[in-house]
Scaffold this motif. Structure first.
Motif, PDB file in Angstrom:
ATOM      1  N   ASP A   1      88.802  33.720 -49.975  1.00  0.00           N
ATOM      2  CA  ASP A   1      87.618  33.552 -49.129  1.00  0.00           C
ATOM      3  C   ASP A   1      87.279  32.070 -48.964  1.00  0.00           C
ATOM      4  O   ASP A   1      87.031  31.369 -49.948  1.00  0.00           O
ATOM      5  N   ALA A   2      87.241  31.604 -47.722  1.00  0.00           N
ATOM      6  CA  ALA A   2      87.015  30.177 -47.452  1.00  0.00           C
ATOM      7  C   ALA A   2      85.641  29.719 -47.926  1.00  0.00           C
ATOM      8  O   ALA A   2      85.482  28.591 -48.402  1.00  0.00           O
TER       9      ALA A   2
ATOM     10  N   PRO B   1      92.139  29.022 -46.705  1.00  0.00           N
ATOM     11  CA  PRO B   1      92.443  27.786 -45.980  1.00  0.00           C
ATOM     12  C   PRO B   1      91.351  26.744 -46.168  1.00  0.00           C
ATOM     13  O   PRO B   1      90.223  27.068 -46.525  1.00  0.00           O
ATOM     14  N   VAL B   2      91.712  25.496 -45.938  1.00  0.00           N
ATOM     15  CA  VAL B   2      90.706  24.440 -45.880  1.00  0.00           C
ATOM     16  C   VAL B   2      90.329  24.301 -44.407  1.00  0.00           C
ATOM     17  O   VAL B   2      90.997  23.607 -43.640  1.00  0.00           O
ATOM     18  N   ASN B   3      89.268  25.003 -44.007  1.00  0.00           N
ATOM     19  CA  ASN B   3      88.851  24.979 -42.606  1.00  0.00           C
ATOM     20  C   ASN B   3      87.390  24.562 -42.490  1.00  0.00           C
ATOM     21  O   ASN B   3      86.795  24.059 -43.450  1.00  0.00           O
ATOM     22  N   GLY B   4      86.805  24.775 -41.324  1.00  0.00           N
ATOM     23  CA  GLY B   4      85.422  24.378 -41.103  1.00  0.00           C
ATOM     24  C   GLY B   4      84.448  25.049 -42.048  1.00  0.00           C
ATOM     25  O   GLY B   4      83.488  24.430 -42.514  1.00  0.00           O
ATOM     26  N   ASP B   5      84.682  26.332 -42.342  1.00  0.00           N
ATOM     27  CA  ASP B   5      83.809  27.044 -43.289  1.00  0.00           C
ATOM     28  C   ASP B   5      83.896  26.411 -44.679  1.00  0.00           C
ATOM     29  O   ASP B   5      82.892  26.273 -45.377  1.00  0.00           O
ATOM     30  N   THR B   6      85.121  26.042 -45.076  1.00  0.00           N
ATOM     31  CA  THR B   6      85.307  25.409 -46.387  1.00  0.00           C
ATOM     32  C   THR B   6      84.561  24.080 -46.443  1.00  0.00           C
ATOM     33  O   THR B   6      83.853  23.794 -47.415  1.00  0.00           O
TER      34      THR B   6
END
Length: 244
Positions: free
Chosen positions: A106-107, A134-139
């Motif tokens: 879960d990000a 993933p390392v994304n915007g939510d992260t």
């Protein structure tokens, strides 16, 4: 998916790989074959880039552009090797704290853990290349930007990372309910790595077999488990308390 962190088109993704861009994940259309698609798949495997097969409908939701059967996300950060992470940590402190996330998916949980890790002085976070959040915007958002301040390492296998840490005199402690020992009975006043498991399955049984120690949080309610980011915070602050 954030459009600015998105690449679409098989050729464009291949060029990004050749340019050594930090690609977090690639979504490949599961049906249809072409020489270019085979070239992409070969390059993804050769460079150990996380990818998954998805229906065309998924790709169409990700972008309205001509994706040619492939869409990729670029990580907003660069990853470090475990060797450099450990070497840098020991050059700063004699008792570094590392964090190993075993299949955390879960990000938002990932981001929350990164935020706590940065606040507690964690020297680095280790995740597996495949199956991890993933390392994304939510992260980035959930970490309150802390993701830019802490080294993160992606490894092929969590077990290999544990063996490397143990060979570097790091005590690897798994957070699990499958033990009688609580975290308050464990010695964190040394170089340590704390292993946190996935949201639904916990730490992999094969990982539990090779860790140095196992510890659990005392639970008094009827629920029986905590959110992984909350549990991680409890372990990290106990480590900080003992090392202070």
């Amino acid at each position: 998916m954030e459009k600015e962190n998105q690449i679409f088109g098989t050729r464009a993704i291949l060029e990004a790989i050749d340019a050594k861009k930090t690609i977090d994940k690639v979504f490949v259309q599961k049906d249809g074959q072409s020489e270019l698609k085979n070239e992409l798949l070969k390059s993804l495997k050769k460079n150990s880039i996380n990818f998954s097969y998805v229906p065309a409908e998924k790709l169409n939701r990700l972008t309205s552009k001509n994706h040619q059967g492939a869409v990729a996300t670029i990580s907003p950060i660069s990853f470090v090797t475990i060797e450099k992470m450990v070497e840098a940590a020991f050059s700063i402190t004699k008792k570094p704290i590392f964090l190993i996330l075993d299949q955390l998916s879960d990000a938002r949980n990932f981001g929350a853990i990164i935020r706590t890790a940065e606040c507690t002085g964690v020297s680095g976070i280790i995740v597996q290349k495949h199956g991890s959040a993933p390392v994304n915007g939510d992260t980035v958002k959930t970490s309150a930007g802390a993701v830019f301040n802490i080294p993160i390492c992606k490894v092929d296998h969590i077990k290999d990372a544990i063996f490397f840490l143990q060979s570097s005199e790091v005590n690897v402690i798994a957070a699990t309910e499958k033990t009688e020992k609580t975290l308050y009975e464990v010695d964190f006043n040394k170089p340590v790595a704390i292993v946190m498991g996935s949201e639904d399955k916990g730490v992999n049984p094969s990982v539990l077999k090779i860790v140095s120690e196992k510890a659990k949080l005392p639970m008094f309610g009827s629920i029986g488990s905590l959110n992984v980011s909350v549990a991680c915070g409890a372990f990290l602050y106990e480590a900080v308390r003992q090392q202070s």
